[in-house]
Design a protein around this motif. Structure first.
Motif, PDB file in Angstrom:
ATOM      1  N   THR A 160      35.128  -6.973 -17.160  1.00  0.00           N
ATOM      2  CA  THR A 160      35.687  -6.671 -15.847  1.00  0.00           C
ATOM      3  C   THR A 160      36.922  -5.795 -16.015  1.00  0.00           C
ATOM      4  O   THR A 160      37.712  -5.979 -16.934  1.00  0.00           O
ATOM      5  N   CYS A 161      37.057  -4.822 -15.130  1.00  0.00           N
ATOM      6  CA  CYS A 161      38.197  -3.909 -15.155  1.00  0.00           C
ATOM      7  C   CYS A 161      39.302  -4.427 -14.232  1.00  0.00           C
ATOM      8  O   CYS A 161      39.045  -5.227 -13.325  1.00  0.00           O
ATOM      9  N   PRO A 162      40.525  -3.968 -14.423  1.00  0.00           N
ATOM     10  CA  PRO A 162      41.626  -4.462 -13.584  1.00  0.00           C
ATOM     11  C   PRO A 162      41.643  -3.886 -12.176  1.00  0.00           C
ATOM     12  O   PRO A 162      42.396  -4.352 -11.329  1.00  0.00           O
ATOM     13  N   THR A 163      40.815  -2.873 -11.911  1.00  0.00           N
ATOM     14  CA  THR A 163      40.813  -2.240 -10.593  1.00  0.00           C
ATOM     15  C   THR A 163      39.420  -2.303  -9.976  1.00  0.00           C
ATOM     16  O   THR A 163      38.417  -2.279 -10.684  1.00  0.00           O
ATOM     17  N   SER A 164      39.387  -2.382  -8.656  1.00  0.00           N
ATOM     18  CA  SER A 164      38.127  -2.323  -7.926  1.00  0.00           C
ATOM     19  C   SER A 164      37.802  -0.879  -7.595  1.00  0.00           C
ATOM     20  O   SER A 164      38.694  -0.053  -7.413  1.00  0.00           O
ATOM     21  N   ALA A 165      36.516  -0.586  -7.522  1.00  0.00           N
ATOM     22  CA  ALA A 165      36.077   0.775  -7.231  1.00  0.00           C
ATOM     23  C   ALA A 165      35.351   0.816  -5.896  1.00  0.00           C
ATOM     24  O   ALA A 165      34.732  -0.163  -5.478  1.00  0.00           O
ATOM     25  N   SER A 166      35.433   1.965  -5.224  1.00  0.00           N
ATOM     26  CA  SER A 166      34.666   2.203  -4.005  1.00  0.00           C
ATOM     27  C   SER A 166      33.545   3.188  -4.335  1.00  0.00           C
ATOM     28  O   SER A 166      33.793   4.388  -4.488  1.00  0.00           O
ATOM     29  N   THR A 167      32.329   2.657  -4.476  1.00  0.00           N
ATOM     30  CA  THR A 167      31.196   3.524  -4.805  1.00  0.00           C
ATOM     31  C   THR A 167      31.009   4.599  -3.735  1.00  0.00           C
ATOM     32  O   THR A 167      30.709   5.759  -4.050  1.00  0.00           O
ATOM     33  N   ARG A 168      31.215   4.221  -2.497  1.00  0.00           N
ATOM     34  CA  ARG A 168      31.036   5.187  -1.402  1.00  0.00           C
ATOM     35  C   ARG A 168      32.004   6.363  -1.547  1.00  0.00           C
ATOM     36  O   ARG A 168      31.631   7.531  -1.362  1.00  0.00           O
ATOM     37  N   GLU A 169      33.265   6.077  -1.896  1.00  0.00           N
ATOM     38  CA  GLU A 169      34.244   7.148  -2.059  1.00  0.00           C
ATOM     39  C   GLU A 169      33.917   8.030  -3.260  1.00  0.00           C
ATOM     40  O   GLU A 169      34.052   9.261  -3.202  1.00  0.00           O
ATOM     41  N   LEU A 170      33.475   7.409  -4.355  1.00  0.00           N
ATOM     42  CA  LEU A 170      33.113   8.182  -5.538  1.00  0.00           C
ATOM     43  C   LEU A 170      31.920   9.091  -5.258  1.00  0.00           C
ATOM     44  O   LEU A 170      31.913  10.271  -5.627  1.00  0.00           O
ATOM     45  N   LEU A 171      30.893   8.537  -4.607  1.00  0.00           N
ATOM     46  CA  LEU A 171      29.728   9.349  -4.251  1.00  0.00           C
ATOM     47  C   LEU A 171      30.113  10.480  -3.310  1.00  0.00           C
ATOM     48  O   LEU A 171      29.599  11.602  -3.413  1.00  0.00           O
TER      49      LEU A 171
END
Length: 303
Positions: A160-171
Motif C-alpha cells: 500500500t502506498c501513502p497516498t490515494s489516487a484518482s483513476t478518473r483524474e489520471l485517465l
C-alpha cells in the motif's frame, strides 16, 4: 442471502488496455460482503445504475478493501456492485453458477461503465470470475477473457502506498495529452502496449524472467506517460526505489493506473530486508493478501 466478491489488482496493461493491448488482472483475497437481509446504508452509483425494477440494494461491508480510513485501490466499487448483484440474483435465479456469473458480468459491466463514464471493466471481470485473467478489449466487440496462471516461481508482493489516487483524474490527464500532444500520447502508449503484450505472452508461456522484464518495460513507459501528461503515474518513491528492486532481479511498479494506492514487487524471490526497510521508511506497507482468489459466490458461512 450473504455473498462476497473479491477486489482486484491490475498487474499489467494499464492505459494501453483501452487501446487494444492485453491487461492482466488478478482477484485478491480481500472481499466485499453483501447481505440481502438488510437494506443498504449507502447506495453506490454503480449499484444504482444496475438495479432492476422493484429491487432494493442489499447492505454491504467493504472494510477489507480499506485501511487506515482510506481506500486501497483494489476495485471496491466493482466488488460492491458484483457482490450486491450476486446476492440479489442468486436468491431469485435458478440458473447455473457459470450462467449466473456471465449474466452478472454483462450487467455489472454495463452499470459500471454507465456510472463511471467508461472504463475497461477489468475490475468487474476479476470480481466476478476470480483467478487471474488476460483481458482484451477488441474494437469492435465484447471483452475477451482468458484464464491464466502467474508463473509459479514468482514472488509477488502487494504494497500500500501513502497516498490515494484518482483513476478518473489520471485517465483524464492522459486523454488530454492525446488531444494536446497526440504524437507523445501515441509514443508512450505504443511502448506500454508492447510491454503489456510481452507480459501476457510471458504468462501464457510461464516465463518468469520474461514477465519481470515486461513489467520493467511498463514501468519505463508509465514513467514517460506520466511526465508527458503532467501527473505522477509513477510516484517519486517508486521512481527512487525501482532501481533497488532491479538490482535484486525484480520489478517494482505501480499497480493499475498508478498515482498511489497500490505498488507491486515482482521477483523470483521475496524483496530484501533493505528494500522492505526503504519502502517502510516511505510509509509503504506490505498488504496481507493472496492473488488468484476465487470470484463472487456465497459467503463461506452461508454455504
Amino acid at each position: 442471502m450473504k455473498a462476497r466478491a473479491p477486489g482486484k489488482v491490475v498487474l499489467s496493461g494499464a492505459y494501453s488496455v483501452l487501446h487494444g493491448a492485453p491487461a492482466i488482472v488478478s482477484a485478491v483475497s480481500r472481499y466485499v460482503t453483501a447481505d440481502t437481509s438488510r437494506p443498504a446504508e449507502l447506495l453506490t452509483d454503480e449499484v444504482k445504475a444496475a438495479l432492476g425494477t422493484g429491487q432494493t440494494a442489499p447492505w454491504f461491508d467493504a472494510s477489507e478493501l480499506r485501511e487506515r480510513g482510506r481506500k486501497l485501490g483494489l476495485g471496491s466499487s466493482a466488488a460492491i456492485l458484483v457482490a450486491s448483484l450476486y446476492a440479489l440474483e442468486r436468491e431469485a435465479s435458478p440458473v447455473s453458477e457459470l450462467e449466473l456469473q456471465q449474466q452478472l458480468f454483462e450487467r455489472g459491466l454495463a452499470a459500471h461503465r454507465l456510472a463511471q463514464g467508461g472504463g475497461s471493466g477489468v475490475d468487474v471481470a476479476a470480481s466476478t470470475f476470480g483467478g487471474t485473467l488476460v483481458y482484451r478489449l477488441p474494437s469492435p466487440g465484447r471483452p475477451e477473457l482468458t484464464p491464466g496462471e502467474l508463473p509459479g516461481e514468482l514472488s509477488l508482493e502487494v504494497w500500500t502506498c501513502p497516498t490515494s489516487a484518482s483513476t478518473r483524474e489520471l485517465l483524464g490527464a492522459v486523454a488530454e495529452l492525446g488531444r494536446s500532444q497526440p504524437s507523445a500520447h501515441r509514443h508512450w502508449l505504443e511502448l506500454q502496449g508492447a510491454a503489456a503484450t510481452s507480459a501476457a505472452a510471458s504468462v501464457q508461456s510461464a516465463d518468469s524472467d520474461g514477465f519481470i522484464r515486461a513489467l520493467r518495460g511498463q514501468f519505463a513507459a508509465l514513467s514517460g506517460l506520466g511526465l508527458a501528461a503532467g501527473v505522477p503515474i509513477v510516484t517519486a518513491e517508486l521512481a527512487e526505489l525501482a532501481p533497488v528492486a532491479e538490482a535484486e532481479g525484480a520489478a517494482l511498479l505501480p499497480a493499475g493506473a498508478g498515482g498511489g494506492d497500490i505498488a507491486l514487487f515482482v521477483g523470483v524471490r521475496p524483496s530484501s530486508e533493505t528494500l522492505r526497510g526503504a519502502l517502510g521508511a516511505r510509509e509503504h506497507h506490505l498488504l496481507s493478501a493472496r492473488l488468484s482468489a476465487p470470484g463472487v459466490g456465497l459467503c463461506p458461512s452461508a454455504v
